[in-house]
Scaffold this active site. Structure first.
Site, PDB file in Angstrom:
ATOM      1  N   LYS A   1       0.812  -1.223   0.000  1.00 18.89           N
ATOM      2  CA  LYS A   1       0.000   0.000   0.000  1.00 18.89           C
ATOM      3  C   LYS A   1       0.847   1.275   0.000  1.00 18.89           C
ATOM      4  O   LYS A   1       0.442   2.292  -0.552  1.00 18.89           O
ATOM      5  CB  LYS A   1      -0.933   0.006   1.211  1.00 18.89           C
ATOM      6  CG  LYS A   1      -2.133  -0.906   1.040  1.00 18.89           C
ATOM      7  CD  LYS A   1      -3.115  -0.773   2.173  1.00 18.89           C
ATOM      8  CE  LYS A   1      -4.334  -1.625   1.892  1.00 18.89           C
ATOM      9  NZ  LYS A   1      -5.346  -1.559   2.935  1.00 18.89           N
TER      10      LYS A   1
ATOM     11  N   ASP B   1     -10.153   2.690   0.759  1.00 19.02           N
ATOM     12  CA  ASP B   1     -10.374   2.238   2.146  1.00 19.02           C
ATOM     13  C   ASP B   1     -11.116   3.332   2.915  1.00 19.02           C
ATOM     14  O   ASP B   1     -11.960   3.043   3.765  1.00 19.02           O
ATOM     15  CB  ASP B   1      -9.040   1.970   2.848  1.00 19.02           C
ATOM     16  CG  ASP B   1      -8.449   0.617   2.480  1.00 19.02           C
ATOM     17  OD1 ASP B   1      -9.206  -0.275   2.049  1.00 19.02           O
ATOM     18  OD2 ASP B   1      -7.227   0.462   2.613  1.00 19.02           O
TER      19      ASP B   1
HETATM   20  P1  NAP Z   1      -0.470  -2.930   8.853  1.00 20.87           P
HETATM   21  O1  NAP Z   1      -0.057  -1.736   8.095  1.00 20.87           O
HETATM   22  O2  NAP Z   1       0.393  -4.150   8.823  1.00 20.87           O
HETATM   23  O3  NAP Z   1      -0.661  -2.487  10.397  1.00 20.87           O
HETATM   24  C1  NAP Z   1      -1.006  -3.409  11.380  1.00 20.87           C
HETATM   25  C2  NAP Z   1      -0.980  -2.718  12.724  1.00 20.87           C
HETATM   26  O4  NAP Z   1      -1.438  -3.659  13.707  1.00 20.87           O
HETATM   27  C3  NAP Z   1       0.420  -2.288  13.159  1.00 20.87           C
HETATM   28  O5  NAP Z   1       0.321  -1.102  13.896  1.00 20.87           O
HETATM   29  C4  NAP Z   1       0.861  -3.455  14.072  1.00 20.87           C
HETATM   30  O6  NAP Z   1       1.766  -3.081  15.051  1.00 20.87           O
HETATM   31  C5  NAP Z   1      -0.454  -3.767  14.737  1.00 20.87           C
HETATM   32  N1  NAP Z   1      -0.440  -5.113  15.296  1.00 20.87           N
HETATM   33  C6  NAP Z   1      -0.220  -6.268  14.624  1.00 20.87           C
HETATM   34  N2  NAP Z   1      -0.295  -7.305  15.491  1.00 20.87           N
HETATM   35  C7  NAP Z   1      -0.544  -6.763  16.724  1.00 20.87           C
HETATM   36  C8  NAP Z   1      -0.706  -7.308  18.025  1.00 20.87           C
HETATM   37  N3  NAP Z   1      -0.662  -8.629  18.231  1.00 20.87           N
HETATM   38  N4  NAP Z   1      -0.949  -6.474  19.056  1.00 20.87           N
HETATM   39  C9  NAP Z   1      -1.028  -5.143  18.844  1.00 20.87           C
HETATM   40  N5  NAP Z   1      -0.874  -4.551  17.634  1.00 20.87           N
HETATM   41  C10 NAP Z   1      -0.638  -5.363  16.582  1.00 20.87           C
HETATM   42  O7  NAP Z   1      -1.919  -3.420   8.419  1.00 20.87           O
HETATM   43  P2  NAP Z   1      -3.177  -2.562   7.905  1.00 20.87           P
HETATM   44  O8  NAP Z   1      -3.235  -2.603   6.437  1.00 20.87           O
HETATM   45  O9  NAP Z   1      -3.165  -1.241   8.586  1.00 20.87           O
HETATM   46  O10 NAP Z   1      -4.357  -3.476   8.437  1.00 20.87           O
HETATM   47  C11 NAP Z   1      -4.717  -3.461   9.805  1.00 20.87           C
HETATM   48  C12 NAP Z   1      -5.993  -4.253  10.013  1.00 20.87           C
HETATM   49  O11 NAP Z   1      -7.028  -3.683   9.221  1.00 20.87           O
HETATM   50  C13 NAP Z   1      -5.912  -5.727   9.591  1.00 20.87           C
HETATM   51  O12 NAP Z   1      -6.604  -6.519  10.528  1.00 20.87           O
HETATM   52  C14 NAP Z   1      -6.630  -5.769   8.265  1.00 20.87           C
HETATM   53  O13 NAP Z   1      -7.255  -7.018   8.031  1.00 20.87           O
HETATM   54  C15 NAP Z   1      -7.667  -4.693   8.472  1.00 20.87           C
HETATM   55  N6  NAP Z   1      -8.126  -4.093   7.201  1.00 20.87           N
HETATM   56  C16 NAP Z   1      -9.445  -4.134   6.938  1.00 20.87           C
HETATM   57  C17 NAP Z   1      -9.924  -3.574   5.778  1.00 20.87           C
HETATM   58  C18 NAP Z   1     -11.388  -3.631   5.488  1.00 20.87           C
HETATM   59  O14 NAP Z   1     -11.783  -3.253   4.391  1.00 20.87           O
HETATM   60  N7  NAP Z   1     -12.204  -4.058   6.421  1.00 20.87           N
HETATM   61  C19 NAP Z   1      -9.048  -2.956   4.870  1.00 20.87           C
HETATM   62  C20 NAP Z   1      -7.697  -2.942   5.176  1.00 20.87           C
HETATM   63  C21 NAP Z   1      -7.236  -3.519   6.360  1.00 20.87           C
HETATM   64  P3  NAP Z   1       3.319  -3.483  14.981  1.00 20.87           P
HETATM   65  O15 NAP Z   1       3.937  -2.399  14.139  1.00 20.87           O
HETATM   66  O16 NAP Z   1       3.745  -3.454  16.399  1.00 20.87           O
HETATM   67  O17 NAP Z   1       3.405  -4.835  14.340  1.00 20.87           O
END
Ligand code: NAP
Length: 279
Positions: A65, A101
Site C-alpha cells: 500500500k 479504504d
Molecule cells: P499494517 O499496516 O500491517 O498495520 C497493522 C498494525 O497492527 C500495526 O500497527 C501493528 O503493530 C499492529 N499489530 C499487529 N499485530 C498486533 C498485536 N498482536 N498487538 C497489537 N498490535 C498489533 O496493516 P493494515 O493494512 O493497517 O491493516 C490493519 C488491520 O485492518 C488488519 O486486521 C486488516 O485485516 C484490516 N483491514 C481491513 C480492511 C477492510 O476493508 N475491512 C481494509 C484494510 C485492512 P506493529 O507495528 O507493532 O506490528
C-alpha cells in the site's frame, strides 16, 4: 468496453474474500469482469509491473500500500495525504493510485450511525490506522493512539501532531490504556481468525466505549465487538468497509455505481459466505 481485467496484489494473500466480493459486484452492475489474486514477495514487485500495467485496474494490500506509491504515474489527493493506495486504475496518463479504504471506512460508520467525533481511541499504527487518524483529526477529534509499545505509539503521535499542528494526540501502550472513549477504532489484526478470543485493549476500557468500529471482517463479530455490544455500545465490523471499498474501486474502474441497498444486501450475503467458509 468489453471485459474488465482486474486483480489484487499482496503477500501473503491467504484466503482473501475479495475475488468473491468483486465477482458479485460485477454481476450486480452487469459488467463482464475478472479479478485474479496475484501473490508475490516484495523483491518481485518491479518484475510484475509490465503485467500490472496491462490490467484495467487492481487493488493493493499488505505489504504494497505504501511501497507502490513511488512507482505510480499519478496519485489522487487523498491517497497522497495518507501515503497509501489500495486501488489503481490504468488511465491514459499511466497508473493512477486511489485510496478507497477511506470510502469504505466512512460509509461503514454512517451505516452504523457512529459519528466520528469526540474522544477517540485508535489501536494500531499501520496503513489503515494512518487513514483513520487523518480522518479523525480533520474532524477535530481528540485522539489517543495505542500501539504494542509506548515508543511506537509516541512516534506515531509525533508524526500526526507534526502533520496536524494544534491537534491533540496522546500516545499509549495498548496494554496500559485507561479511561473511557466515545469511539474505539481497531486498526490492528488482534481478534482476527483464527485468534478470535483476543481483544486489543483492556476489557474495562472496551466496555466504557459508546461505539466501536473494528476493521476486522473475519469473524464478522470479533470478541471486542461482542463484549462492547453486550455493554450497550454501537458497533460496526470491517465487512461493510471491505464491501464499500470494493464497490468504490469498481466505480473508479468501470464508472458504474451501486445503490446503498445493494451494498447492504451484499454485506449480509458476504457475512453468510464467511460463516460458511471459515467457521
Ligand atoms: P499494517 O499496516 O500491517 O498495520 C497493522 C498494525 O497492527 C500495526 O500497527 C501493528 O503493530 C499492529 N499489530 C499487529 N499485530 C498486533 C498485536 N498482536 N498487538 C497489537 N498490535 C498489533 O496493516 P493494515 O493494512 O493497517 O491493516 C490493519 C488491520 O485492518 C488488519 O486486521 C486488516 O485485516 C484490516 N483491514 C481491513 C480492511 C477492510 O476493508 N475491512 C481494509 C484494510 C485492512 P506493529 O507495528 O507493532 O506490528
Amino acid at each position: 468496453m468489453g471485459q474488465f481485467t482486474c486483480g489484487l496484489i499482496g503477500h501473503p494473500l491467504g484466503h482473501s474474500i475479495s475475488p468473491e466480493v468483486h465477482r458479485r459486484l460485477f454481476a450486480l452492475s452487469g459488467t463482464q469482469g475478472s479479478y485474479e489474486l496475484m501473490d508475490f514477495p516484495p523483491e518481485e514487485l518491479e518484475n510484475h509491473l509490465p503485467a500490472l500495467r496491462a490490467l484495467d485496474g487492481f487493488n493493493v494490500t499488505i505489504p504494497y500500500k505504501q511501497s507502490l506509491l513511488p512507482l505510480l504515474d499519478m496519485v489522487d489527493g487523498r491517497a497522497a495525504r495518507y501515503g497509501a493506495v489500495n486501488t489503481i486504475k490504468r488511465t491514459e496518463n499511466g497508473l493512477t493510485g486511489f485510496n478507497t479504504d477511506v470510502t469504505g471506512f466512512l460509509r461503514a460508520l454512517t451505516q452504523a450511525d457512529i459519528p466520528l467525533t469526540g474522544n477517540v481511541l485508535l489501536c494500531g499504527t499501520g496503513g489503515v490506522a494512518h487513514m483513520m487518524a487523518c480522518e479523525a483529526l480533520e474532524r477535530g477529534c481528540v485522539l489517543t493512539v495505542g500501539a504494542r509499545t509506548y515508543g511506537k505509539a509516541s512516534a506515531f503521535a509525533d508524526e500526526l501532531t507534526a502533520r496536524y499542528p494544534g491537534s491533540r494526540v496522546e500516545p499509549s501502550a495498548l496494554a496500559y490504556l485507561s479511561g473511557s472513549f466515545d469511539l474505539i477504532l481497531n486498526g490492528t489484526p488482534v481478534g482476527m481468525y483464527p485468534n478470535i478470543k483476543d481483544i486489543p485493549v483492556p476489557l474495562n476500557v472496551a466496555r466504557s466505549a459508546r461505539a466501536v468500529f473494528d476493521t476486522i471482517y473475519n469473524p464478522t463479530e470479533t470478541a471486542l465487538l461482542s463484549r462492547v455490544r453486550a455493554a450497550g455500545a454501537k458497533v460496526q465490523n470491517g465487512l461493510a468497509m471491505l464491501v464499500w471499498q470494493a464497490a468504490a474501486a469498481q466505480e473508479i474502474w468501470t464508472g458504474k455505481t451501486f445503490s446503498p441497498e445493494d451494498i447492504d444486501t451484499l454485506c449480509h450475503d458476504m457475512a453468510a459466505y464467511i460463516k460458511e467458509h471459515f467457521a
